[in-house]
Write a protein that holds these residues in place. Structure first.
Motif, short mmCIF file in Angstrom:
data_model
loop_
_atom_site.label_atom_id
_atom_site.label_comp_id
_atom_site.label_asym_id
_atom_site.label_seq_id
_atom_site.Cartn_x
_atom_site.Cartn_y
_atom_site.Cartn_z
N ALA A 59 62.13 34.42 36.04
CA ALA A 59 62.06 35.82 36.43
C ALA A 59 60.61 36.18 36.71
O ALA A 59 59.70 35.57 36.15
CB ALA A 59 62.61 36.73 35.34
N ARG A 60 60.42 37.20 37.57
CA ARG A 60 59.07 37.68 37.82
C ARG A 60 59.12 39.16 38.16
O ARG A 60 60.17 39.68 38.56
CB ARG A 60 58.37 36.90 38.92
CG ARG A 60 59.09 36.89 40.25
CD ARG A 60 58.41 35.90 41.20
NE ARG A 60 59.10 35.83 42.47
CZ ARG A 60 58.84 34.93 43.40
NH1 ARG A 60 57.87 34.05 43.22
NH2 ARG A 60 59.51 34.92 44.52
N ILE A 61 57.97 39.80 37.99
CA ILE A 61 57.90 41.24 38.17
C ILE A 61 56.55 41.59 38.79
O ILE A 61 55.51 41.07 38.41
CB ILE A 61 58.11 41.96 36.81
CG1 ILE A 61 58.11 43.48 36.98
CG2 ILE A 61 57.09 41.51 35.77
CD1 ILE A 61 58.58 44.21 35.72
N THR A 62 56.59 42.49 39.78
CA THR A 62 55.36 42.93 40.42
C THR A 62 54.72 44.05 39.60
O THR A 62 55.33 44.59 38.68
CB THR A 62 55.64 43.44 41.84
OG1 THR A 62 56.31 44.72 41.74
CG2 THR A 62 56.51 42.46 42.62
N ASN A 63 53.52 44.43 39.99
CA ASN A 63 52.86 45.52 39.27
C ASN A 63 53.49 46.87 39.61
O ASN A 63 53.16 47.88 38.99
CB ASN A 63 51.35 45.53 39.53
CG ASN A 63 51.00 45.68 40.99
OD1 ASN A 63 51.76 45.28 41.85
ND2 ASN A 63 49.86 46.26 41.27
N PHE A 64 54.40 46.88 40.58
CA PHE A 64 55.15 48.10 40.88
C PHE A 64 56.52 48.11 40.18
O PHE A 64 57.28 49.07 40.34
CB PHE A 64 55.33 48.25 42.38
CG PHE A 64 54.04 48.39 43.13
CD1 PHE A 64 53.56 47.34 43.89
CD2 PHE A 64 53.29 49.54 43.04
CE1 PHE A 64 52.36 47.44 44.58
CE2 PHE A 64 52.09 49.67 43.72
CZ PHE A 64 51.62 48.61 44.49
N SER B 78 70.94 31.88 37.41
CA SER B 78 71.47 31.40 36.14
C SER B 78 71.20 32.34 34.98
O SER B 78 71.82 32.22 33.92
CB SER B 78 70.90 30.02 35.82
OG SER B 78 69.49 30.07 35.74
N VAL B 79 70.26 33.28 35.14
CA VAL B 79 69.92 34.17 34.03
C VAL B 79 70.23 35.63 34.33
O VAL B 79 70.08 36.48 33.44
CB VAL B 79 68.43 34.04 33.65
CG1 VAL B 79 68.07 32.59 33.37
CG2 VAL B 79 67.52 34.65 34.70
N LYS B 80 70.68 35.92 35.52
CA LYS B 80 70.99 37.31 35.87
C LYS B 80 72.04 37.88 34.93
O LYS B 80 73.04 37.24 34.63
CB LYS B 80 71.50 37.39 37.31
CG LYS B 80 70.42 37.29 38.36
CD LYS B 80 70.99 37.38 39.77
CE LYS B 80 69.89 37.26 40.81
NZ LYS B 80 70.44 37.28 42.19
N GLY B 81 71.78 39.09 34.46
CA GLY B 81 72.70 39.75 33.54
C GLY B 81 72.47 39.39 32.09
O GLY B 81 73.06 40.02 31.21
N ARG B 82 71.66 38.37 31.83
CA ARG B 82 71.39 37.96 30.45
C ARG B 82 69.92 38.17 30.06
O ARG B 82 69.61 38.47 28.91
CB ARG B 82 71.74 36.49 30.26
CG ARG B 82 73.19 36.16 30.53
CD ARG B 82 73.51 34.71 30.14
NE ARG B 82 72.73 33.74 30.90
CZ ARG B 82 71.94 32.83 30.34
NH1 ARG B 82 71.81 32.78 29.01
NH2 ARG B 82 71.27 31.97 31.09
N PHE B 83 69.02 37.95 31.02
CA PHE B 83 67.59 38.07 30.75
C PHE B 83 67.04 39.32 31.42
O PHE B 83 67.51 39.71 32.50
CB PHE B 83 66.84 36.85 31.31
CG PHE B 83 67.10 35.55 30.60
CD1 PHE B 83 68.12 35.40 29.67
CD2 PHE B 83 66.31 34.45 30.88
CE1 PHE B 83 68.36 34.20 29.03
CE2 PHE B 83 66.52 33.23 30.26
CZ PHE B 83 67.55 33.12 29.33
N THR B 84 66.03 39.91 30.79
CA THR B 84 65.36 41.07 31.36
C THR B 84 63.85 40.88 31.24
O THR B 84 63.34 40.64 30.15
CB THR B 84 65.76 42.35 30.64
OG1 THR B 84 67.18 42.53 30.72
CG2 THR B 84 65.08 43.56 31.28
N ILE B 85 63.18 41.01 32.37
CA ILE B 85 61.72 40.91 32.39
C ILE B 85 61.14 42.32 32.47
O ILE B 85 61.69 43.20 33.15
CB ILE B 85 61.21 40.03 33.54
CG1 ILE B 85 59.72 39.74 33.39
CG2 ILE B 85 61.53 40.65 34.91
CD1 ILE B 85 59.20 38.69 34.35
#
Length: 116
Positions: free
Chosen positions: A49-54, A62-69
């Motif tokens: 998973a990755r997240i921008t500064n916005f 494989s992790v959608k719905g289970r992991f949160t970034i």
């Protein structure tokens, strides 16, 4: 010098949860992208998973719905909440940070083991 400090890995039973964190220090430059990758034995490193500064995110299927970034920009810290873990999630998890002007940096890795 940029340093990434990871924490939160460990051993958990199937169905359990873990929360990883990664704090970046050593630069006042702006971080564009923060993410988590993992590498299981005998396999290539893959994006989790990755997240921008916005706040825009993307996840491996494989992790959608289970992991949160998530991230706290003021602290240059990124988190990965992992729920409903399965043995297939067992891997070394690496934090990755991309600065706008300094390039890419990797954490040292933290082991996540899902086993009964």
């Amino acid at each position: 010098q940029v340093q990434l400090v990871e924490s939160g890995g460990g051993l958990v039973q199937p169905g359990g949860s873990l929360r990883l964190s990664c704090a970046a220090s050593g630069s006042i430059s702006t971080i564009a992208l923060m993410g988590w990758y993992r590498q299981a034995p005998g396999k290539q490193r893959e994006l989790v998973a990755r997240i921008t500064n916005f706040g825009s995110t993307n996840y491996a299927d494989s992790v959608k719905g289970r992991f949160t970034i998530s991230r706290v920009n003021a602290r240059n810290t990124v988190y990965l909440q992992m729920n409903s873990l399965t043995p297939e999630d067992t891997a070394v998890y690496y934090c990755n940070v991309a600065y706008y002007d300094l390039g890419n940096f990797w954490g040292q890795g933290t082991q996540v083991t899902v086993s009964s």
